[in-house]
Design an enzyme around this catalytic site. Structure first.
Site, PDB file in Angstrom:
ATOM      1  CG  ASP A  47     -13.223  78.638  29.183  1.00 20.24           C
ATOM      2  OD1 ASP A  47     -12.713  79.751  29.421  1.00 20.24           O
ATOM      3  OD2 ASP A  47     -14.320  78.513  28.617  1.00 20.24           O
ATOM      4  CD  GLU A  77     -15.021  91.395  25.894  1.00 22.63           C
ATOM      5  OE1 GLU A  77     -16.120  91.983  25.724  1.00 22.63           O
ATOM      6  OE2 GLU A  77     -14.925  90.150  25.927  1.00 22.63           O
TER       7      GLU A  77
HETATM    8  N1  UDP Z   1     -17.636  82.571  34.713  1.00 25.58           N
HETATM    9  C1  UDP Z   1     -17.993  83.008  35.972  1.00 25.58           C
HETATM   10  N2  UDP Z   1     -19.307  82.883  36.378  1.00 25.58           N
HETATM   11  C2  UDP Z   1     -20.267  82.337  35.585  1.00 25.58           C
HETATM   12  C3  UDP Z   1     -19.902  81.906  34.299  1.00 25.58           C
HETATM   13  C4  UDP Z   1     -18.577  82.046  33.894  1.00 25.58           C
HETATM   14  O1  UDP Z   1     -17.144  83.486  36.726  1.00 25.58           O
HETATM   15  O2  UDP Z   1     -21.421  82.243  36.016  1.00 25.58           O
HETATM   16  C5  UDP Z   1     -16.230  82.708  34.284  1.00 25.58           C
HETATM   17  C6  UDP Z   1     -15.665  81.455  33.594  1.00 25.58           C
HETATM   18  O3  UDP Z   1     -15.033  80.601  34.541  1.00 25.58           O
HETATM   19  C7  UDP Z   1     -14.687  82.029  32.574  1.00 25.58           C
HETATM   20  C8  UDP Z   1     -15.308  83.383  32.238  1.00 25.58           C
HETATM   21  O4  UDP Z   1     -16.187  83.721  33.311  1.00 25.58           O
HETATM   22  O5  UDP Z   1     -13.394  82.204  33.138  1.00 25.58           O
HETATM   23  C9  UDP Z   1     -16.101  83.355  30.924  1.00 25.58           C
HETATM   24  O6  UDP Z   1     -17.097  82.364  31.016  1.00 25.58           O
HETATM   25  P1  UDP Z   1     -17.265  81.225  29.911  1.00 25.58           P
HETATM   26  O7  UDP Z   1     -15.944  80.619  29.597  1.00 25.58           O
HETATM   27  O8  UDP Z   1     -18.333  80.303  30.376  1.00 25.58           O
HETATM   28  O9  UDP Z   1     -17.814  82.100  28.702  1.00 25.58           O
HETATM   29  P2  UDP Z   1     -17.450  82.016  27.165  1.00 25.58           P
HETATM   30  O10 UDP Z   1     -15.982  81.828  27.040  1.00 25.58           O
HETATM   31  O11 UDP Z   1     -18.194  80.834  26.643  1.00 25.58           O
HETATM   32  O12 UDP Z   1     -17.921  83.304  26.644  1.00 25.58           O
HETATM   33 MN    MN Z   2     -14.679  80.563  27.944  1.00 24.54          MN
END
Ligand code: UDP
Ligand code: MN
Length: 314
Positions: free
Chosen positions: A140, A223
């Site tokens: 995203d 990280e």
């Molecule tokens: N993701 C995943 N499993 C989950 C939730 C998220 O594989 O149950 C992936 C999601 O597609 C993204 C990454 O992990 O590529 C980070 O998740 P998200 O974007 O929801 O988190 P944020 O950016 O809000 O921290």
């Molecule tokens: Mn994200």
């Protein structure tokens, strides 16, 4: 610190090493033959925004030469729809599934995208790839094309600011006289490397020296602990993006909504109209499902008036 080598089950759904693209950024593919490959690891998971996110990301990556896209899906089973989609883009990819272990599913916060990133790391290990660059690129985020030429230069570990992170709208290194000396991030919490997943890249030859490379199931610390597991030291960090003054990647987030639901008699989901195939496709993409009994009947209208389904579809 978890000093054990990764031992993930890696289940490959499909992959292709073939690059069917002829031109990238107005140059023929052959102009790029000597560049090190970027292994772009994208954890992703089923929800209704998944296919649109991956489509948008693919359309960025299609401009990037010498890139192998590792799409690691957080689910049990492969889906053919995704294989077809990824193959159609024409760039090299590996599609794998690696679900979050069920014991973490109900934790708040849950370790999002960890099982799948670990599987991708394991895949890189298994193949003994020591020539190339590793980058974790969520499905995203928004990527500037200059990011790719910057990270391709990575000798050991490079870092750069990420836009739209938390309260400051940014997270990234503090650089003085061309050297990283500290970090700007609104959440420290004891992290030695308080950076976002999208804010660094690693050279695989460097990473290969560390057999205990790991990413723990510890939300917020993925990280930091990953970078510790590869023995990072401050003086090894290469600042990128004009000494960390530019934003080459944005932590954009897509608002998530629950599955759509269309109430329609199943007898009309055949080839008498487009709706059978359309709703079938949307189901495969995890966007919409159909029901015969729940909720309000699907609205089908003509000349501004609702029509009975039988009138239009039978
Ligand atoms: N993701 C995943 N499993 C989950 C939730 C998220 O594989 O149950 C992936 C999601 O597609 C993204 C990454 O992990 O590529 C980070 O998740 P998200 O974007 O929801 O988190 P944020 O950016 O809000 O921290
Ligand atoms: Mn994200």
């Amino acid at each position: 610190m978890n000093f054990r080598p990764l031992n993930e089950t890696v289940h490959i759904c499909s992959e292709s090493y073939e690059d069917r693209r002829q031109f990238m950024q107005d140059k023929p593919q052959s102009d790029y033959g000597q560049l090190p490959v970027i292994y772009f690891v994208t954890p992703t998971y089923p929800r209704r925004e998944q296919i649109p996110e991956l489509t948008r990301l693919a359309h960025t990556l299609l401009h990037v030469p010498r890139l192998h896209w590792l799409v690691a899906d957080d689910q049990e089973k492969c889906n053919d729809f995704m294989d077809t989609l990824l193959y159609r883009f024409g760039m090299p990819f590996t599609h794998m599934v690696s679900p979050m272990p069920s014991k973490f599913r109900n934790e708040k916060p849950a370790p999002r995208g960890v099982a799948n990133r670990r599987a991708a790391l394991q895949w890189i290990r298994q193949h003994n790839f020591t020539n190339g660059i590793l980058y974790f690129g969520d499905d995203d985020n928004t990527y500037d094309l200059r990011l790719f030429s910057e990270i391709r230069k990575t000798q050991r570990v490079s870092m750069f600011p990420v836009g739209l992170i938390a309260d400051y709208g940014v997270s990234g290194p503090v650089v003085r006289k061309g050297k990283v000396v500290a970090f700007l991030d609104s959440w420290v919490a004891g992290r030695r490397w308080p950076v976002d997943m999208a804010g660094f890249a690693v050279n695989l030859e460097y990473m290969a020296q560390y057999p205990y490379v790991n990413m723990p199931y510890k939300p917020g610390y993925e990280e930091d602990l990953f970078l510790r597991s590869i023995g990072l030291q401050m003086n090894l960090i290469e600042p990128r993006g004009n000494n960390c003054t530019e934003i080459l990647v944005w932590h954009t987030q897509t608002k998530s909504k629950k599955l759509g639901m269309v109430r329609l008699e199943s007898k009309y989901l055949d080839d008498r109209s487009n709706l059978g195939a359309l709703l079938h496709n949307l189901k495969l993409m995890g966007v919409t499902s159909t029901t015969e009994s729940e909720g309000r009947n699907a609205l089908i209208s003509k000349n501004g008036r609702e029509k009975p389904h039988s009138k239009i579809l039978s």
